[in-house]
Scaffold this active site. Structure first.
Site, PDB file in Angstrom:
ATOM      1  CG  ASP A   1       7.609  -8.536 -64.783  1.00 48.23           C
ATOM      2  OD1 ASP A   1       6.928  -7.699 -64.163  1.00 48.23           O
ATOM      3  OD2 ASP A   1       8.859  -8.646 -64.654  1.00 48.23           O
TER       4      ASP A   1
ATOM      5  CG  ASP B   1      10.312  -2.357 -63.989  1.00 45.86           C
ATOM      6  OD1 ASP B   1      10.252  -1.822 -65.093  1.00 45.86           O
ATOM      7  OD2 ASP B   1      10.025  -1.775 -62.928  1.00 45.86           O
TER       8      ASP B   1
ATOM      9  CG  ASP C   1      12.379 -10.122 -63.729  1.00 50.14           C
ATOM     10  OD1 ASP C   1      11.186  -9.754 -63.695  1.00 50.14           O
ATOM     11  OD2 ASP C   1      13.298  -9.481 -63.192  1.00 50.14           O
TER      12      ASP C   1
HETATM   13  C1  2M8 Z   1       8.346  -0.804 -58.885  1.00 52.08           C
HETATM   14  O1  2M8 Z   1       8.232  -2.085 -59.398  1.00 52.08           O
HETATM   15  C2  2M8 Z   1       9.397  -2.864 -59.596  1.00 52.08           C
HETATM   16  C3  2M8 Z   1       9.080  -4.033 -60.517  1.00 52.08           C
HETATM   17  O2  2M8 Z   1       8.802  -5.221 -59.925  1.00 52.08           O
HETATM   18  C4  2M8 Z   1      10.031  -3.340 -58.307  1.00 52.08           C
HETATM   19  O3  2M8 Z   1       9.340  -3.732 -57.359  1.00 52.08           O
HETATM   20  O4  2M8 Z   1      11.240  -3.297 -58.266  1.00 52.08           O
HETATM   21  C5  2M8 Z   1       7.004  -0.061 -58.935  1.00 52.08           C
HETATM   22  O5  2M8 Z   1       6.965   0.834 -57.889  1.00 52.08           O
HETATM   23  C6  2M8 Z   1       6.749   0.652 -60.237  1.00 52.08           C
HETATM   24  O6  2M8 Z   1       5.653   1.521 -60.072  1.00 52.08           O
HETATM   25  C7  2M8 Z   1       7.964   1.377 -60.733  1.00 52.08           C
HETATM   26  O7  2M8 Z   1       7.751   1.828 -62.045  1.00 52.08           O
HETATM   27  C8  2M8 Z   1       9.149   0.464 -60.734  1.00 52.08           C
HETATM   28  C9  2M8 Z   1      10.379   1.189 -61.212  1.00 52.08           C
HETATM   29  O8  2M8 Z   1      11.498   0.357 -61.228  1.00 52.08           O
HETATM   30  O9  2M8 Z   1       9.376  -0.058 -59.457  1.00 52.08           O
HETATM   31 MG    MG Z   2      10.158  -7.992 -63.069  1.00 51.78          MG
HETATM   32 MG    MG Z   3       7.196  -6.670 -62.143  1.00 52.22          MG
END
Ligand code: 2M8
Ligand code: MG
Ligand code: MG
Length: 263
Positions: free
Chosen positions: A6, A8, A207
């Site tokens: 993963d 983020d 995570d």
């Molecule tokens: C979004 O994804 C994150 C990771 O899981 C989330 O849901 O918080 C997506 O929209 C992605 O495209 C974007 O880059 C990211 C930014 O934090 O958020």
């Molecule tokens: Mg994540």
């Molecule tokens: Mg993710």
């Protein structure tokens, strides 16, 4: 070995998007030709940039929570190269959720409802990267602004229509029920098996709740300490198979590799 990771909150710091603590391992894995397959909620457009930032160009990746699979550049003989969609396209999903919203009055804001500047505020991404985060091909991303009860009703309506509702770190993602991080991993494993004659051992790192299918689909799993208070429920959470890190983000990523591969 194949590594599925993963982004983020796992390989990237949830606030700064830095991967600095993981640099040493990324280099070692590259030197040993061990593919690191990124597996995220992000769009393919975002992931192509990040893959290149991380020095992982040309490898497969899984975008939009498994709704989109980018093939290895060397698999250009594959009919779906450069990437395939697992399910119905973004525009159809948007039209379905907009219909549900006007019929039942759910309160949510999708990435399509706002402009790049707002996405930048929500995510801390630069305008350039925020623009790429809007380029969904086979899912939709939203912020939920309604009660838990309404959410349960919305999710049931989605399931009825063959869609699924997946929780990321900050946002919720909607995709075809035929797509998922687990389906995408199984599909890529089958490609490796077919092309290389044997299935490598798999290690996964994640995570968030949306990483449970990823972590359930690999031989060894690293649960990186996350910001989500609900945590992750795994099917087989034995200490031999699953390591829970002390540290969040890329420091936790490094800790997980230290644990399974050795420091
Ligand atoms: C979004 O994804 C994150 C990771 O899981 C989330 O849901 O918080 C997506 O929209 C992605 O495209 C974007 O880059 C990211 C930014 O934090 O958020
Ligand atoms: Mg994540
Ligand atoms: Mg993710």
């Amino acid at each position: 070995l194949l590594v599925y990771s993963d982004l983020d909150g796992t390989l990237l710091d949830i606030h700064t998007y830095s991967w600095q603590p993981a640099l040493g391992w990324l280099e070692t894995l590259k030197d040993n030709q061990i593919p690191v397959i990124l597996c995220s909620s992000k769009t393919a457009a975002e992931m192509l940039e990040i893959q290149s930032d991380l020095g992982l160009d040309g490898l497969p990746f899984i975008a939009e929570n498994g709704a989109v699979i980018q093939l290895d550049v060397r698999w250009n003989d594959h009919p779906d190269a450069p990437r395939l969609m697992n399910g119905i396209p973004h525009a159809e999903i948007v039209s379905i959720i907009n219909q549900l919203r006007s019929r039942d009055g759910y309160k949510f804001t999708t990435f399509d409802d706002v402009d790049v500047r707002v996405i930048g505020e929500w995510t801390g991404l630069s305008n350039e990267r925020a623009a790429l985060a809007r380029l969904h091909e086979a899912s939709a991303t939203l912020i939920w602004r309604d009660s838990d009860e309404k959410m349960a009703a919305f999710e049931a309506a989605l399931v009825e229509l063959g869609l699924k509702f997946v929780q990321g770190a900050r946002f919720w993602h909607i995709l075809d029920a035929r797509g998922g991080k687990d389906q995408a991993i199984n599909w890529l494993n089958a490609q490796y098996l077919q092309r290389e004659g044997n299935l490598p051992t798999t290690l996964g790192l994640g995570d968030g709740p949306n990483d449970a299918p990823l972590l359930d689909s690999v031989d060894f799993a690293v649960v990186v300490k996350g910001i989500n208070r609900h945590g992750i429920q795994l099917k087989n959470d034995t200490p031999e198979r699953v390591y829970h890190t002390q540290q969040p983000g890329p420091a936790g990523w490094r800790e997980g590799l230290d644990h399974f591969i050795g420091s």
